[in-house]
Design a protein around this motif. Sequence first.
Motif, PDB file in Angstrom:
ATOM      1  N   SER A   3       0.840  -1.195   0.000  1.00  0.00           N
ATOM      2  CA  SER A   3       0.000   0.000   0.000  1.00  0.00           C
ATOM      3  C   SER A   3       0.879   1.251   0.000  1.00  0.00           C
ATOM      4  CB  SER A   3      -0.922   0.012   1.218  1.00  0.00           C
ATOM      5  OG  SER A   3      -0.183   0.000   2.421  1.00  0.00           O
ATOM      6  N   HIS A   4       0.399   2.282  -0.685  1.00  0.00           N
ATOM      7  CA  HIS A   4       1.097   3.561  -0.802  1.00  0.00           C
ATOM      8  C   HIS A   4       2.569   3.355  -1.143  1.00  0.00           C
ATOM      9  CE1 HIS A   4       0.670   7.884  -0.466  1.00  0.00           C
ATOM     10  NE2 HIS A   4       1.903   7.917   0.004  1.00  0.00           N
ATOM     11  N   THR A   5       2.787   2.770  -2.305  1.00  0.00           N
ATOM     12  CA  THR A   5       4.139   2.475  -2.770  1.00  0.00           C
ATOM     13  C   THR A   5       4.464   3.346  -3.980  1.00  0.00           C
ATOM     14  OG1 THR A   5       5.642   0.635  -3.274  1.00  0.00           O
ATOM     15  CG2 THR A   5       3.468   0.582  -4.327  1.00  0.00           C
ATOM     16  N   TYR A   6       5.736   3.549  -4.250  1.00  0.00           N
ATOM     17  CA  TYR A   6       6.181   4.525  -5.240  1.00  0.00           C
ATOM     18  C   TYR A   6       6.802   3.834  -6.457  1.00  0.00           C
ATOM     19  CZ  TYR A   6       5.511   8.020  -1.594  1.00  0.00           C
ATOM     20  OH  TYR A   6       4.964   8.833  -0.608  1.00  0.00           O
ATOM     21  N   GLU A   7       6.377   4.256  -7.645  1.00  0.00           N
ATOM     22  CA  GLU A   7       6.865   3.690  -8.897  1.00  0.00           C
ATOM     23  C   GLU A   7       7.985   4.561  -9.473  1.00  0.00           C
ATOM     24  OE1 GLU A   7       5.266   2.658 -13.425  1.00  0.00           O
ATOM     25  OE2 GLU A   7       3.888   3.533 -11.944  1.00  0.00           O
ATOM     26  N   ILE A   8       9.050   3.905  -9.929  1.00  0.00           N
ATOM     27  CA  ILE A   8      10.207   4.586 -10.513  1.00  0.00           C
ATOM     28  C   ILE A   8      10.353   4.164 -11.976  1.00  0.00           C
ATOM     29  CG2 ILE A   8      12.704   4.961 -10.334  1.00  0.00           C
ATOM     30  CD1 ILE A   8      12.460   3.937  -7.402  1.00  0.00           C
ATOM     31  N   PHE A   9      10.640   5.134 -12.835  1.00  0.00           N
ATOM     32  CA  PHE A   9      10.898   4.881 -14.260  1.00  0.00           C
ATOM     33  C   PHE A   9      12.343   5.286 -14.549  1.00  0.00           C
ATOM     34  CE2 PHE A   9      10.513   6.004 -18.875  1.00  0.00           C
ATOM     35  CZ  PHE A   9      10.048   4.767 -19.324  1.00  0.00           C
ATOM     36  N   PHE A  10      13.023   4.485 -15.359  1.00  0.00           N
ATOM     37  CA  PHE A  10      14.458   4.673 -15.557  1.00  0.00           C
ATOM     38  C   PHE A  10      14.800   5.998 -16.237  1.00  0.00           C
ATOM     39  CE2 PHE A  10      13.628   4.026 -19.864  1.00  0.00           C
ATOM     40  CZ  PHE A  10      14.758   3.838 -20.658  1.00  0.00           C
ATOM     41  N   ASN A  11      15.997   6.487 -15.964  1.00  0.00           N
ATOM     42  CA  ASN A  11      16.593   7.606 -16.680  1.00  0.00           C
ATOM     43  C   ASN A  11      17.617   7.014 -17.651  1.00  0.00           C
ATOM     44  OD1 ASN A  11      18.111   9.744 -17.612  1.00  0.00           O
ATOM     45  ND2 ASN A  11      18.479  10.657 -15.610  1.00  0.00           N
ATOM     46  N   PRO A  12      17.387   7.122 -18.966  1.00  0.00           N
ATOM     47  CA  PRO A  12      18.298   6.485 -19.926  1.00  0.00           C
ATOM     48  C   PRO A  12      19.760   6.884 -19.738  1.00  0.00           C
ATOM     49  CG  PRO A  12      16.332   7.283 -21.042  1.00  0.00           C
ATOM     50  CD  PRO A  12      16.278   7.825 -19.640  1.00  0.00           C
ATOM     51  N   VAL A  13      20.011   8.124 -19.296  1.00  0.00           N
ATOM     52  CA  VAL A  13      21.390   8.585 -19.110  1.00  0.00           C
ATOM     53  C   VAL A  13      22.070   7.789 -17.998  1.00  0.00           C
ATOM     54  CG1 VAL A  13      22.841  10.551 -18.479  1.00  0.00           C
ATOM     55  CG2 VAL A  13      20.844  10.888 -19.962  1.00  0.00           C
ATOM     56  N   GLY A  14      21.311   7.469 -16.929  1.00  0.00           N
ATOM     57  CA  GLY A  14      21.883   6.745 -15.798  1.00  0.00           C
ATOM     58  C   GLY A  14      21.681   5.252 -15.862  1.00  0.00           C
ATOM     59  N   CYS A  15      21.107   4.752 -16.954  1.00  0.00           N
ATOM     60  CA  CYS A  15      20.877   3.317 -17.133  1.00  0.00           C
ATOM     61  C   CYS A  15      21.270   2.949 -18.558  1.00  0.00           C
ATOM     62  CB  CYS A  15      19.413   2.950 -16.885  1.00  0.00           C
ATOM     63  SG  CYS A  15      18.752   3.486 -15.298  1.00  0.00           S
ATOM     64  N   PRO A  16      22.563   2.906 -18.864  1.00  0.00           N
ATOM     65  CA  PRO A  16      23.004   2.728 -20.242  1.00  0.00           C
ATOM     66  C   PRO A  16      22.529   1.440 -20.901  1.00  0.00           C
ATOM     67  CG  PRO A  16      24.864   2.655 -18.701  1.00  0.00           C
ATOM     68  CD  PRO A  16      23.671   3.102 -17.934  1.00  0.00           C
ATOM     69  N   ASP A  17      22.225   0.403 -20.112  1.00  0.00           N
ATOM     70  CA  ASP A  17      21.720  -0.839 -20.693  1.00  0.00           C
ATOM     71  C   ASP A  17      20.193  -0.899 -20.679  1.00  0.00           C
ATOM     72  OD1 ASP A  17      21.337  -1.144 -17.996  1.00  0.00           O
ATOM     73  OD2 ASP A  17      22.365  -3.060 -17.818  1.00  0.00           O
ATOM     74  N   GLY A  18      19.548   0.226 -20.314  1.00  0.00           N
ATOM     75  CA  GLY A  18      18.094   0.278 -20.311  1.00  0.00           C
ATOM     76  C   GLY A  18      17.441  -0.379 -19.115  1.00  0.00           C
ATOM     77  N   ILE A  19      18.230  -0.724 -18.086  1.00  0.00           N
ATOM     78  CA  ILE A  19      17.697  -1.432 -16.911  1.00  0.00           C
ATOM     79  C   ILE A  19      17.874  -0.571 -15.669  1.00  0.00           C
ATOM     80  CG2 ILE A  19      18.073  -3.400 -15.367  1.00  0.00           C
ATOM     81  CD1 ILE A  19      18.809  -5.040 -17.840  1.00  0.00           C
ATOM     82  N   PHE A  20      16.766  -0.334 -14.961  1.00  0.00           N
ATOM     83  CA  PHE A  20      16.853   0.350 -13.670  1.00  0.00           C
ATOM     84  C   PHE A  20      17.110  -0.646 -12.552  1.00  0.00           C
ATOM     85  CE2 PHE A  20      14.894   1.791  -9.685  1.00  0.00           C
ATOM     86  CZ  PHE A  20      15.668   2.918  -9.455  1.00  0.00           C
TER      87      PHE A  20
END
Length: 330
Positions: free
Chosen positions: A259-276
């Motif tokens: 409950s009341h949890t936070y979703e994160i989406f990757f930043n391409p600059v800080g995730c060079p392989d596309g994986i957070f």
Amino acid sequence: MDIPQEAFSAVDAAAANLMAIPGVIGVGIGLREDSGELSEELAVRVLVTDASNIPDGIPESLAGLGTCIVEFPVEALFDPDTKRYDDLQGGAQIQPAPSASGTLDAIVHDSNGVEVGLTCHHVAGDPGSLVWQAVAPMIIAGVDTPVDLTDGIGKTLAAESPKTQTIPVPSGSELLLGKPLDAATVSLDEARNHNRTISHGIVDGFGVVDSSTSPSLKMPVKKRGSQSGPTTGLVVGVHPFVEWNGVAAPSPGHSFVMSHTYEIFFNPVGCPDGIFAKGGDSGSLVLEEGTQTAVGLLWGGVPSGGMRGFMCDITVVESRLGISVVWPAQ
């Protein structure tokens, strides 16, 4: 960006009925996303397991906000790793059993100033479970063989997660067993017994935490996981309910949820392989990017590696477990 309280209330009221739709695994409010592109518009984010087969019954709008469909087959993140840290610190891989790995969030302290390790409940196991760094030894059931504790760090002391919620919360057609955290503390007795040093910092130069605060929408964040290393992202949603599958639900008609949890989406600059985040990163400390401020404890994502992750509010973890992730300046 502020989210109106009336929007939260409306989504809270509708979320459980939406999650009863097969294929829907979470609902919340955040930035509109279309085909992986984010905009500044607020929307109701409906998470599904397969965006190519969108289930019927999802409304086009809710709480005065349009809905957007996001594919995110979220799972608790755990997977094996092998690196051993003689200098024990945050970001290291830990195991309560072979091939059931996670990440040591950080070395924190309780109200008496005692150093303990922090991670997720689904990583460390129930109180009394032995935790190892880096790899747990094979133990054969029924065979009385002395256990080599050389790589042990200690036992799980306290834990809270949806698994520890025993009173169902009626909501729509589901009985929800939910909590806003998946967290556990671990003693460091065995680590000390085997002459490991204890560091308050986090590997990869993340340093020592000097403050903590709740996350907020559009906050840039970073984390160091034992599997995916240092990565960065953006908080894009706040979800009243998201499926939590650390253990099987106790009975038909019940669902474990965060409950009341936070979703994160990757930043391409800080995730060079596309994986957070990927399997084995559960337990990672999440900080506001560019600071030493802790904001979250990573608990979920895509085990094979993906652009998204879920974290719980670190201030809730601190309050519920009676700990602090903050260390005074030396």
